[in-house]
Design an enzyme around this catalytic site. Structure first.
Site, mmCIF file in Angstrom:
data_model
loop_
_atom_site.group_PDB
_atom_site.id
_atom_site.type_symbol
_atom_site.label_atom_id
_atom_site.label_comp_id
_atom_site.label_asym_id
_atom_site.label_seq_id
_atom_site.Cartn_x
_atom_site.Cartn_y
_atom_site.Cartn_z
ATOM 1 N N VAL A 11 0.481 -0.837 -0.211
ATOM 2 C CA VAL A 11 0.090 0.399 0.105
ATOM 3 C C VAL A 11 0.920 1.195 -0.462
ATOM 4 O O VAL A 11 0.325 2.442 -1.113
ATOM 5 C CB VAL A 11 -1.241 -0.372 1.568
ATOM 6 C CG1 VAL A 11 -1.533 1.817 1.651
ATOM 7 C CG2 VAL A 11 -2.020 -1.038 0.990
ATOM 8 N N GLU A 154 -7.758 2.702 2.510
ATOM 9 C CA GLU A 154 -7.271 2.037 0.319
ATOM 10 C C GLU A 154 -7.798 0.810 0.403
ATOM 11 O O GLU A 154 -7.951 -0.175 1.169
ATOM 12 C CB GLU A 154 -5.249 1.820 0.718
ATOM 13 C CG GLU A 154 -5.112 1.503 -0.463
ATOM 14 C CD GLU A 154 -5.146 2.233 -1.672
ATOM 15 O OE1 GLU A 154 -4.616 3.769 -1.295
ATOM 16 O OE2 GLU A 154 -6.127 2.039 -2.770
ATOM 17 N N LEU A 156 -7.229 -0.364 -3.021
ATOM 18 C CA LEU A 156 -6.463 -1.737 -3.937
ATOM 19 C C LEU A 156 -6.329 -3.136 -3.780
ATOM 20 O O LEU A 156 -6.759 -2.761 -2.829
ATOM 21 C CB LEU A 156 -5.410 -0.601 -3.805
ATOM 22 C CG LEU A 156 -3.718 -1.219 -3.030
ATOM 23 C CD1 LEU A 156 -3.841 -2.096 -3.155
ATOM 24 C CD2 LEU A 156 -2.787 0.451 -3.412
ATOM 25 N N GLU A 158 -3.848 -5.819 -4.916
ATOM 26 C CA GLU A 158 -3.139 -6.523 -5.645
ATOM 27 C C GLU A 158 -2.850 -6.827 -7.148
ATOM 28 O O GLU A 158 -4.318 -7.899 -6.729
ATOM 29 C CB GLU A 158 -2.289 -7.326 -4.387
ATOM 30 C CG GLU A 158 -2.136 -6.761 -3.063
ATOM 31 C CD GLU A 158 -1.100 -7.911 -2.482
ATOM 32 O OE1 GLU A 158 -1.197 -9.068 -2.494
ATOM 33 O OE2 GLU A 158 -1.542 -7.576 -0.421
ATOM 34 N N GLY A 263 -8.105 -15.866 0.849
ATOM 35 C CA GLY A 263 -6.264 -15.407 0.930
ATOM 36 C C GLY A 263 -5.750 -14.401 0.794
ATOM 37 O O GLY A 263 -6.836 -12.748 0.529
ATOM 38 N N CYS A 266 -5.875 -9.056 3.464
ATOM 39 C CA CYS A 266 -6.765 -8.383 3.766
ATOM 40 C C CYS A 266 -7.723 -9.610 3.742
ATOM 41 O O CYS A 266 -8.335 -9.039 5.255
ATOM 42 C CB CYS A 266 -6.465 -7.172 3.433
ATOM 43 S SG CYS A 266 -5.689 -6.358 2.198
HETATM 44 N N1 LIG Z 1 -2.176 -5.058 0.564
HETATM 45 C C1 LIG Z 1 -2.865 -4.956 0.449
HETATM 46 O O1 LIG Z 1 -3.841 -5.397 -0.899
HETATM 47 C C2 LIG Z 1 -4.032 -3.832 1.161
HETATM 48 C C3 LIG Z 1 -5.221 -3.207 0.307
HETATM 49 C C4 LIG Z 1 -5.632 -2.527 1.698
HETATM 50 C C5 LIG Z 1 -5.662 -2.147 2.664
HETATM 51 N N2 LIG Z 1 -4.388 -2.309 2.895
HETATM 52 C C6 LIG Z 1 -4.135 -2.414 4.297
HETATM 53 O O2 LIG Z 1 -2.606 -1.555 3.872
HETATM 54 C C7 LIG Z 1 -2.304 -1.680 5.379
HETATM 55 C C8 LIG Z 1 -0.667 -2.513 4.638
HETATM 56 O O3 LIG Z 1 -0.570 -3.438 4.568
HETATM 57 P P1 LIG Z 1 0.586 -3.936 3.436
HETATM 58 O O4 LIG Z 1 -0.368 -5.045 2.567
HETATM 59 O O5 LIG Z 1 0.300 -2.248 2.490
HETATM 60 O O6 LIG Z 1 1.702 -4.320 4.543
HETATM 61 P P2 LIG Z 1 3.331 -4.894 4.057
HETATM 62 O O7 LIG Z 1 3.151 -5.551 4.952
HETATM 63 O O8 LIG Z 1 3.128 -4.772 2.540
HETATM 64 O O9 LIG Z 1 3.723 -3.720 4.501
HETATM 65 C C9 LIG Z 1 4.107 -2.941 5.352
HETATM 66 C C10 LIG Z 1 4.692 -2.001 5.715
HETATM 67 O O10 LIG Z 1 5.591 -1.078 6.622
HETATM 68 C C11 LIG Z 1 6.674 -1.492 7.188
HETATM 69 N N3 LIG Z 1 6.799 -0.518 9.075
HETATM 70 C C12 LIG Z 1 6.253 -1.500 9.638
HETATM 71 N N4 LIG Z 1 6.155 -0.705 11.056
HETATM 72 C C13 LIG Z 1 7.119 0.243 10.427
HETATM 73 C C14 LIG Z 1 7.182 1.099 11.127
HETATM 74 N N5 LIG Z 1 6.960 1.293 12.439
HETATM 75 N N6 LIG Z 1 7.937 2.377 10.948
HETATM 76 C C15 LIG Z 1 8.199 2.501 9.106
HETATM 77 N N7 LIG Z 1 7.280 1.415 8.241
HETATM 78 C C16 LIG Z 1 6.756 0.045 9.377
HETATM 79 C C17 LIG Z 1 7.584 -3.191 7.355
HETATM 80 O O11 LIG Z 1 8.457 -2.918 7.097
HETATM 81 C C18 LIG Z 1 6.119 -3.205 5.992
HETATM 82 O O12 LIG Z 1 7.671 -2.487 5.012
HETATM 83 C C19 LIG Z 1 -2.215 -2.843 5.839
HETATM 84 O O13 LIG Z 1 -3.610 -2.245 7.043
HETATM 85 C C20 LIG Z 1 -3.646 -3.807 5.449
HETATM 86 O O14 LIG Z 1 -4.679 -3.776 5.903
HETATM 87 C C21 LIG Z 1 -3.645 -3.500 2.018
#
Ligand SMILES: NC(=O)c1ccc[n+]([C@@H]2O[C@H](COP(=O)([O-])OP(=O)(O)OC[C@H]3O[C@@H](n4cnc5c(N)ncnc54)[C@H](O)[C@@H]3O)[C@@H](O)[C@H]2O)c1
Length: 443
Positions: A11, A154, A156, A158, A263, A266
């Site tokens: 994200v 968000e 979006l 994947e 899976g 999310c």
């Molecule tokens: N992946 C998806 O398709 C998607 C879609 C919509 C919403 N979300 C939500 O968005 C959020 C992020 O999801 P994601 O898939 O991008 O996660 P991700 O695990 O891919 O990325 C999270 C990042 O945050 C970093 N991080 C953790 N603690 C940190 C800190 N204290 N300071 C700085 N960086 C830090 C991690 O190192 C990691 O790179 C979640 O809440 C998820 O539910 C995800």
């Protein structure tokens, strides 16, 4: 605008790159120093169509920066997105540790008015907690600096994340502050050129909207999977049923594909988090609980079909598996049905040869090393190499190259022409005519 995005995962990286593409200056911050170094070298840590070009172009143009230092990134910026992970805790609740750590850091370093925007998926009430965390840090510094906390979940997907961010169905902004609303309106204006897509609402409404959207989609999947299992038992082809109900405009065709379970990072976690929210309110969450349970058992449906064909003991059999990622066009294997399937096949004594167009590196990281060491699991570089001498093919992820393969060649390569189609990609009648034994989901 000068924007800081904290958390550079699926994200955060997409958000940062897309805002930079619109002319903003963006710094993406992450605690993972290796990830940040790789990004500076133009190496994208995830597979996401279109993202690499977007990141490298904007990085070269100086609009996109990467840093491990939030303090440095915050200098000169007063729009901070929190996009860190919110993984499920033991009890299913969303773990807010990272979100609140970032909030406290923002409180520690902010120098002037700023808008802090929760982009991570977070339970209702989290913006209040972020507000409190920042406030406590400011109080500790004896600083009186105004700030607003907004929610901008968000949506979006994947696999099409860049397109989804650039052309969203809707942009949800939860805020009670006029000042924050104007900042977000301005930031998102380039994404609204075609027509206004932003829905402004209360912070808690926005937080709930994200969970309700994911839970609705998960419900559709679990619903059709339950119908599919019933179709299996009753001798009905669920694919005809799917088309029959999808043609009803009140139902629609999307998200009613029967399969071997959902899976990803999310749906499973967000459904559990919503159940936990209901528990906290002492309200029953029967529908959500059933959605979750149906999905957990659905991940075992393919292995059960394999055992019912070959017998419970699969010792001496080698099975080919196509697809490891939780869905096509991503290398994400978080909560992927393939993990459950492989575990059950291996436990029953089978050996597996698997192929995925992009998730093999990820598979090496997340699957038990023992499987690779003792030869229980072998990954191949080509989809057909996963079929040499195997007793059956199990299709788990519906990548496009799997949709219309050369069945004649496959039959010649395989020891036994048996296909378990976990995504109902193939025509059962045509396959049976070619001499395959075919098992789908609900047909
Ligand atoms: N992946 C998806 O398709 C998607 C879609 C919509 C919403 N979300 C939500 O968005 C959020 C992020 O999801 P994601 O898939 O991008 O996660 P991700 O695990 O891919 O990325 C999270 C990042 O945050 C970093 N991080 C953790 N603690 C940190 C800190 N204290 N300071 C700085 N960086 C830090 C991690 O190192 C990691 O790179 C979640 O809440 C998820 O539910 C995800």
């Amino acid at each position: 605008m000068n924007v800081t995005v904290v958390g550079t995962g699926y994200v955060g990286l997409v958000t940062g790159a897309c805002f930079a593409e619109m002319g903003n200056t963006v710094t993406c911050v992450d605690v993972d120093a290796t990830k940040i170094e790789k990004l500076k070298e133009g190496i994208i840590p995830i597979y996401e169509p279109g993202l690499e070009a977007l990141v490298t172009n904007n990085y070269s143009a100086g609009r996109l920066r990467f840093s491990t230092s939030l303090e440095e990134a915050m200098a000169g910026s007063n729009v901070y997105f929190i996009a860190v992970g919110t993984p499920p805790g033991e009890d299913g609740s969303a773990d807010l540790q990272s979100v609140l750590t970032v909030a406290r850091q923002i409180g520690r370093y902010m120098g002037e008015y700023c808008v802090v925007i929760d982009k991570s998926t977070v339970p209702v009430g989290t913006a209040d907690k972020v507000c409190t965390a920042i406030g406590e840090e400011l109080a500790g510094r004896k600083a009186e600096i105004p700030f607003d906390v907004a929610s901008n979940p968000e949506f979006l997907k994947e696999g099409s994340a860049v397109g989804d961010f650039m052309r969203p169905d809707r942009i949800i902004v939860g805020t009670d502050s006029d000042r924050a609303r104007e900042v977000l309106r301005e930031l998102y204006a380039p994404f609204n050129r075609n027509h206004e897509r932003t829905l402004f609402m209360g912070v808690r409404d926005a937080e709930m909207t994200k969970y309700a959207a994911n839970a609705m989609l998960a419900t559709k999947i679990s619903f059709i999977n339950e119908i599919a299992n019933l179709c299996d038992a009753l001798g009905v082809d669920v694919e005809n049923v799917r088309k029959g109900i999808g043609s009803d405009s009140r139902i629609g065709y999307s998200f009613i594909y029967p399969g071997c379970g959902y899976g990803g990072s999310c749906f499973p976690k967000d459904v559990r988090a919503l159940i936990h929210m209901a528990d906290q309110c002492r309200l029953p969450a029967g529908v959500l609980q059933a959605v979750h349970e149906r999905n957990e058992s659905q991940k075992s449906v393919l292995a059960a079909k394999v055992r019912s064909h070959f017998g419970d003991d699969l010792t001496g059999l080698t099975l080919g598996v196509w697809g490891l990622a939780f869905k096509p066009e991503t290398d994400d294997m978080r909560e992927a049905p393939a993990i459950v399937l492989l575990g059950e096949l291996v436990a029953a004594g089978a050996r597996v040869i698997a192929y995925d167009p992009v998730a093999m590196e990820m598979a090496r990281q997340v699957l038990p090393p023992k499987w690779f060491e003792d030869g229980t699991l072998r990954l191949t570089e080509h989809q057909y190499a996963a079929l040499e001498g195997v007793d059956s093919l199990v299709l788990v992820t519906e990548w496009k190259p799997f949709r219309h393969p050369d069945f004649g060649a496959m039959k010649r390569m395989m020891k036994q022409p048996v296909i378990f189609d976990g995504r109902n990609q193939y025509d059962p009648a045509a396959l049976r005519q070619t001499g395959f034994t075919y098992y789908g989901i609900g047909r």
